[in-house]
Scaffold this motif. Sequence first.
Motif: not given
Length: 125
Positions: A2-4, A20, A34, A76, A93-94, A116
């Motif tokens: 996961l990329q926030a 995210c 989140w 997403t 953070y996700c 993430g």
Amino acid sequence: QLQASGGGLVQSGASLRLSCAASGRTFSTYVMGWFRQAPGKEREFVAAISWSSSTTDYTDSVKGRFTISRDNAKNTVYLQMNSLKPEDTAVYYCAAERRGWYGISRYDFAQWDYWGQGTLVTVSS
């Protein structure tokens, strides 16, 4: 994975949208959420959304200001944050979990499966 993204420095009352993006696996059937962590404080639940977007949940302090949404085709999840306050300052953070809406205690960060890396939101007064 996961990329926030989407964090930044804004003034009180401004808006930000966090994103995210998931990769490496399909999270379309996962509950997404989140959390945030302010300096010196424990990580706290902010919002969650079911896989179908039919159900959402928010912590009381953000109700009416934040909106969680997801686009399963894009893998997403988003967090639209309006009327930001200095107390919203934190690393966001996700997270994702696979056991379903009632499978875990959503408010307990330790029960979520994937995280993430976090994105910093700073709200100045």
